[in-house]
Design an enzyme around this catalytic site. Structure first.
Site, short mmCIF file in Angstrom:
data_model
loop_
_atom_site.label_atom_id
_atom_site.label_comp_id
_atom_site.label_asym_id
_atom_site.label_seq_id
_atom_site.Cartn_x
_atom_site.Cartn_y
_atom_site.Cartn_z
N SER A 176 -63.68 -30.21 65.70
CA SER A 176 -63.41 -29.00 66.58
C SER A 176 -63.07 -29.66 67.65
O SER A 176 -63.04 -30.60 68.35
CB SER A 176 -65.10 -28.94 67.06
OG SER A 176 -65.88 -28.20 68.24
N TYR A 189 -74.23 -31.95 69.07
CA TYR A 189 -73.16 -31.68 68.15
C TYR A 189 -71.88 -32.27 68.73
O TYR A 189 -71.08 -32.57 67.86
CB TYR A 189 -72.56 -29.88 68.07
CG TYR A 189 -71.35 -29.38 67.63
CD1 TYR A 189 -71.68 -29.20 66.41
CD2 TYR A 189 -70.78 -28.94 68.30
CE1 TYR A 189 -70.77 -28.32 65.86
CE2 TYR A 189 -68.71 -28.26 67.77
CZ TYR A 189 -69.19 -28.49 66.12
OH TYR A 189 -68.26 -27.89 65.09
N1 LIG Z 1 -67.29 -21.78 64.34
C1 LIG Z 1 -66.90 -22.30 65.19
O1 LIG Z 1 -67.11 -22.03 65.70
C2 LIG Z 1 -66.45 -23.85 64.50
C3 LIG Z 1 -65.30 -24.37 65.48
C4 LIG Z 1 -64.86 -25.81 65.85
C5 LIG Z 1 -65.20 -26.26 64.47
N2 LIG Z 1 -65.84 -25.81 63.59
C6 LIG Z 1 -66.19 -26.88 62.08
O2 LIG Z 1 -66.05 -26.06 60.91
C7 LIG Z 1 -66.47 -26.61 60.17
C8 LIG Z 1 -67.34 -25.55 59.86
O3 LIG Z 1 -68.25 -24.88 60.10
P1 LIG Z 1 -68.45 -23.75 60.37
O4 LIG Z 1 -68.04 -22.58 61.09
O5 LIG Z 1 -67.74 -22.73 58.51
O6 LIG Z 1 -69.97 -23.52 60.14
P2 LIG Z 1 -71.03 -23.18 58.87
O7 LIG Z 1 -70.47 -21.22 58.29
O8 LIG Z 1 -72.25 -22.51 59.28
O9 LIG Z 1 -70.97 -23.72 57.41
C9 LIG Z 1 -71.69 -25.10 57.73
C10 LIG Z 1 -71.42 -25.64 56.20
O10 LIG Z 1 -71.76 -26.36 56.06
C11 LIG Z 1 -72.46 -26.47 54.85
N3 LIG Z 1 -73.60 -27.93 55.18
C12 LIG Z 1 -74.09 -28.44 56.92
N4 LIG Z 1 -75.34 -28.67 56.22
C13 LIG Z 1 -74.84 -29.80 55.59
C14 LIG Z 1 -75.91 -30.54 54.49
N5 LIG Z 1 -76.29 -31.50 55.16
N6 LIG Z 1 -74.79 -30.81 52.89
C15 LIG Z 1 -73.77 -30.17 52.69
N7 LIG Z 1 -73.30 -29.25 53.14
C16 LIG Z 1 -74.23 -28.94 54.91
C17 LIG Z 1 -72.98 -25.51 55.33
O11 LIG Z 1 -73.65 -25.28 53.58
P3 LIG Z 1 -74.98 -25.41 53.23
O12 LIG Z 1 -76.15 -24.69 54.87
O13 LIG Z 1 -75.32 -24.87 52.25
O14 LIG Z 1 -75.08 -26.77 53.33
C18 LIG Z 1 -71.79 -24.78 55.21
O15 LIG Z 1 -71.25 -24.19 54.05
C19 LIG Z 1 -68.05 -27.67 60.81
O16 LIG Z 1 -67.57 -28.39 60.39
C20 LIG Z 1 -67.53 -27.39 62.42
O17 LIG Z 1 -67.88 -28.33 63.03
C21 LIG Z 1 -66.76 -24.60 63.41
#
Ligand SMILES: NC(=O)c1ccc[n+]([C@@H]2O[C@H](COP(=O)([O-])OP(=O)(O)OC[C@H]3O[C@@H](n4cnc5c(N)ncnc54)[C@H](OP(=O)(O)O)[C@@H]3O)[C@@H](O)[C@H]2O)c1
Length: 303
Positions: A176, A189
């Protein structure tokens, strides 16, 4: 007295740096050769929903041989897996909490036995507790570090050795922009992401003499998924959230072009430059003006 070999290195060094800059500039202008993914088995942590789900679909679309999804929620994993299988790509899912070291090693063994060697590992799973230090309980703080940082240590230890043996592999980290520029109200985070950034930077350099095994770190800005629900930036028209499909497309493209670091959108590079040039008081004014100082006050995302 400097010997001739060392003198040669010193003279060559600035030429090498200029050559690298020139090569990087040409890469921006000329369409790059993309490696194909036909022999690749891709494992995506957190592949059931959010960016991970789009990554899984994009890898399948761009020709990966097999896609494997890890996550905690079986329903999302199953639905995404079925969607991918319908397009003709072999897909498997396994329930695995990446914050649990024993579970990671156990499920990695199951993957190897049931599906085969993983050649592209995408560390995407993450959580955000989204509170200040004093408002966070210790368990919540630890949970974020376990999932966002240590989880990557365990998956890497489970899958990287085989990639090195095969001289074929790629490690991807969905990080991120907050790993380089923190905001208040998401201390768990930002800390975990900064640590994961250092981990990938170290790994990328450490693998320089390992032919065939490459790294990609993606640093997206706010993306339109469930993760940061409720978070409010001050100028949403100026800084709109990224679409998860776009993050997925850019990530797969970065893998295919062996790009080590990707900042999304590219304008976020300015933030990094300003951060290293401006005095702290000016940076504080930027945070207040842009609303990043208070954006987590309305946060109601999920963990
Ligand atoms: N959304 C943003 O604004 C943003 C910005 C920059 C970077 N990112 C990064 O992008 C990536 C994906 O985020 P997202 O936005 O797609 O978030 P999201 O919609 O909340 O998805 C998070 C994913 O991580 C999985 N997860 C969480 N805890 C876990 C665990 N203990 N073991 C296995 N899987 C786990 C969740 O699945 P389950 O709950 O089923 O386990 C889900 O598939 C992350 O690394 C995040 O930091 C996001």
């Amino acid at each position: 007295m400097m010997d001739t070999k060392l003198l040669g290195c010193v003279v060559l060094f600035p030429i090498q740096i200029l050559f690298c800059i020139l090569k990087a500039t040409v890469r921006l202008l000329v369409p790059l050769k993309r490696k194909d993914l036909v022999a690749d088995v891709v494992l995506i942590t957190g592949g059931g929903r959010g960016i991970g789900r789009h990554l899984a679909k994009e890898f399948a679309k761009q020709g990966a041989r097999k896609v494997i999804l890890w996550g905690r929620t079986e329903k999302c994993l199953r639905e995404t897996c079925e969607e991918i299988a319908m397009t003709g790509t072999e897909c498997h899912y396994f329930v695995c909490d990446v914050g649990n070291r024993e579970e990671v090693y156990q499920q990695a063994k199951v993957v190897r036995e049931k599906v085969g060697d993983v050649t592209i590992l995408v560390n995407n799973a993450a959580v955000v507790h989204g509170k200040t230090l004093m408002k966070s309980d210790d368990d919540a703080l630890l949970k974020t570090q376990h999932i966002n940082t240590l989880g990557q240590f365990w998956t890497m230890k489970a899958f990287l050795p085989r990639m090195l043996e095969l001289c074929h592999g790629h490690v991807v980290c969905i990080n991120s922009i907050l790993s380089l520029s923190s905001i208040p109200g998401a201390i768990d985070y930002c800390t975990s992401k900064a640590s994961a950034y250092a981990f990938m930077e170290s790994l990328t350099l450490g693998l320089l003499d390992c032919p065939g095994v490459d790294c990609t770190t993606v640093l997206p800005f706010h993306t339109d998924t469930e993760m940061f629900q409720g978070m409010r930036v001050r100028f949403p028209h100026l800084f709109p959230p990224l679409h998860p499909e776009v993050v997925a497309q850019r990530t797969v493209d970065a893998v295919r072009t062996n790009t080590a670091f990707v900042v999304l959108p590219w304008t976020m590079h300015l933030l990094v430059i300003l951060k290293s040039l401006l005095p702290q008081c000016a940076l504080e004014e930027i945070h207040k003006f842009a609303g990043s100082y208070t954006c987590m006050n309305t946060f109601k995302g999920r963990t």
